[in-house]
Scaffold this motif. Structure first.
Motif, PDB file in Angstrom:
ATOM      1  N   THR A   1       0.833  -1.199   0.000  1.00  0.00           N
ATOM      2  CA  THR A   1       0.000   0.000   0.000  1.00  0.00           C
ATOM      3  C   THR A   1       0.871   1.254   0.000  1.00  0.00           C
ATOM      4  O   THR A   1       2.080   1.205   0.202  1.00  0.00           O
ATOM      5  CB  THR A   1      -0.934   0.017   1.222  1.00  0.00           C
ATOM      6  OG1 THR A   1      -0.150   0.098   2.414  1.00  0.00           O
ATOM      7  CG2 THR A   1      -1.791  -1.240   1.273  1.00  0.00           C
ATOM      8  N   SER A   2       0.243   2.386  -0.196  1.00  0.00           N
ATOM      9  CA  SER A   2       0.961   3.645  -0.365  1.00  0.00           C
ATOM     10  C   SER A   2       1.481   4.197   0.958  1.00  0.00           C
ATOM     11  O   SER A   2       1.179   3.672   2.033  1.00  0.00           O
ATOM     12  CB  SER A   2       0.047   4.667  -1.040  1.00  0.00           C
ATOM     13  OG  SER A   2      -1.131   4.848  -0.282  1.00  0.00           O
ATOM     14  N   ASN A   3       2.272   5.282   0.868  1.00  0.00           N
ATOM     15  CA  ASN A   3       2.830   5.950   2.042  1.00  0.00           C
ATOM     16  C   ASN A   3       1.701   6.442   2.954  1.00  0.00           C
ATOM     17  O   ASN A   3       0.643   6.827   2.465  1.00  0.00           O
ATOM     18  CB  ASN A   3       3.661   7.165   1.616  1.00  0.00           C
ATOM     19  CG  ASN A   3       4.847   6.774   0.753  1.00  0.00           C
ATOM     20  OD1 ASN A   3       5.085   5.614   0.491  1.00  0.00           O
ATOM     21  ND2 ASN A   3       5.572   7.777   0.307  1.00  0.00           N
ATOM     22  N   PRO A   4       1.922   6.488   4.262  1.00  0.00           N
ATOM     23  CA  PRO A   4       3.136   6.046   4.954  1.00  0.00           C
ATOM     24  C   PRO A   4       3.053   4.624   5.490  1.00  0.00           C
ATOM     25  O   PRO A   4       3.995   4.129   6.074  1.00  0.00           O
ATOM     26  CB  PRO A   4       3.224   7.039   6.116  1.00  0.00           C
ATOM     27  CG  PRO A   4       1.775   7.293   6.466  1.00  0.00           C
ATOM     28  CD  PRO A   4       1.032   7.258   5.156  1.00  0.00           C
ATOM     29  N   GLU A   5       1.908   3.947   5.292  1.00  0.00           N
ATOM     30  CA  GLU A   5       1.729   2.641   5.928  1.00  0.00           C
ATOM     31  C   GLU A   5       2.639   1.560   5.329  1.00  0.00           C
ATOM     32  O   GLU A   5       3.207   0.736   6.043  1.00  0.00           O
ATOM     33  CB  GLU A   5       0.265   2.197   5.820  1.00  0.00           C
ATOM     34  CG  GLU A   5      -0.696   2.996   6.671  1.00  0.00           C
ATOM     35  CD  GLU A   5      -1.130   4.272   5.976  1.00  0.00           C
ATOM     36  OE1 GLU A   5      -0.735   4.476   4.794  1.00  0.00           O
ATOM     37  OE2 GLU A   5      -1.848   5.080   6.603  1.00  0.00           O
ATOM     38  N   HIS A   6       2.719   1.527   3.970  1.00  0.00           N
ATOM     39  CA  HIS A   6       3.524   0.503   3.300  1.00  0.00           C
ATOM     40  C   HIS A   6       3.141  -0.906   3.754  1.00  0.00           C
ATOM     41  O   HIS A   6       3.992  -1.753   4.002  1.00  0.00           O
ATOM     42  CB  HIS A   6       5.023   0.720   3.537  1.00  0.00           C
ATOM     43  CG  HIS A   6       5.550   1.959   2.903  1.00  0.00           C
ATOM     44  ND1 HIS A   6       6.628   2.644   3.400  1.00  0.00           N
ATOM     45  CD2 HIS A   6       5.147   2.663   1.826  1.00  0.00           C
ATOM     46  CE1 HIS A   6       6.867   3.702   2.658  1.00  0.00           C
ATOM     47  NE2 HIS A   6       5.970   3.733   1.686  1.00  0.00           N
ATOM     48  N   ARG A   7       1.846  -1.162   3.891  1.00  0.00           N
ATOM     49  CA  ARG A   7       1.398  -2.497   4.299  1.00  0.00           C
ATOM     50  C   ARG A   7       1.674  -3.495   3.182  1.00  0.00           C
ATOM     51  O   ARG A   7       1.405  -3.235   2.009  1.00  0.00           O
ATOM     52  CB  ARG A   7      -0.087  -2.492   4.618  1.00  0.00           C
ATOM     53  CG  ARG A   7      -0.465  -1.763   5.889  1.00  0.00           C
ATOM     54  CD  ARG A   7      -1.933  -2.002   6.207  1.00  0.00           C
ATOM     55  NE  ARG A   7      -2.182  -3.430   6.472  1.00  0.00           N
ATOM     56  CZ  ARG A   7      -3.358  -4.023   6.224  1.00  0.00           C
ATOM     57  NH1 ARG A   7      -4.348  -3.342   5.680  1.00  0.00           N
ATOM     58  NH2 ARG A   7      -3.512  -5.289   6.498  1.00  0.00           N
TER      59      ARG A   7
END
Length: 220
Positions: free
Chosen positions: A134-140
């Protein structure tokens, strides 16, 4: 008389509002589409020019050969056969395309994303480990092991990949909601750009030794 004019103005305004609500700009189908003042200098359009409908034939909507395995003898051990509007002209303006991906054992479709499409991924043969970030900031990191008959979705423009973790060849079909989804492979784009990106910048961006960056640029 005034009441009649007022009624007509109201109807006209409502019709205009309805038209504006339904109007939209088409999604981009090329990487760039720079405007020009002189039509004679125009080369590309956002899509393709359309054939006279009275001249269309069944072959315009047919592609044959997706049953043929691709050659996976390359450094990633996979091959993608994308059937977009260039191979199947009847796709033009329909917003769809399809691909066959073949993998040898341990073969991978390396991290990449499609700038103009979401992807529905269907496993026909084999066992694949797939995932997206997933996108910033999580980066899952969302991942799954898929087997024959499984379906997975890669959301619009997110980085994703597939790896054949089985002991036999694997085959998958991918469907896209764009006639020209595009693909940006992360490693080859960053380290194989033309002209090359300054290695000092890449070394800092990826937290790598500059010599490693220069080695990767030479490889790509």
């Amino acid at each position: 008389m005034k009441r009649g004019v007022s009624f007509l103005v109201t109807v006209a305004f409502m019709a205009l509002a309805s038209f504006l609500a339904s109007a939209y700009d088409p999604s981009p189908l090329e990487d760039t589409c720079v405007a020009v003042d002189e039509p004679n200098n125009a080369v590309f359009v956002n899509g393709k020019f359309c054939k006279n409908p009275n001249l269309t034939v069944a072959e315009d909507f047919l592609y044959q050969g997706l049953n043929i395995p691709g050659n996976t003898s390359n450094y990633v051990g996979s091959i993608v056969n994308l059937i977009n509007v260039d191979q199947l002209p009847g796709e033009n303006t329909l917003g769809v395309s399809v691909a066959r991906i073949d993998y040898e054992p341990n073969g991978q479709n390396p991290p990449h994303f499609h700038p103009r499409a979401s992807e529905v991924f269907i496993v026909l043969e084999g066992t694949l480990f797939v995932g997206f970030i997933t996108s910033n900031p999580e980066h899952r990191f969302i991942s799954k092991v898929l087997n024959k008959g499984d379906v997975f979705v890669f959301p619009f423009s997110l980085i994703h990949f597939q790896v054949n973790i089985g002991h036999t060849n694997a085959v998958a079909i991918a469907a896209f909601n764009s006639q020209n989804p595009g693909v940006i492979t992360i490693a080859s784009s960053m380290f194989g750009s033309n002209p090359p990106i300054n290695p000092d910048f890449l070394a800092r961006a990826f937290q790598l030794d500059k010599r490693v960056v220069e080695y990767l640029q030479a490889r790509f």
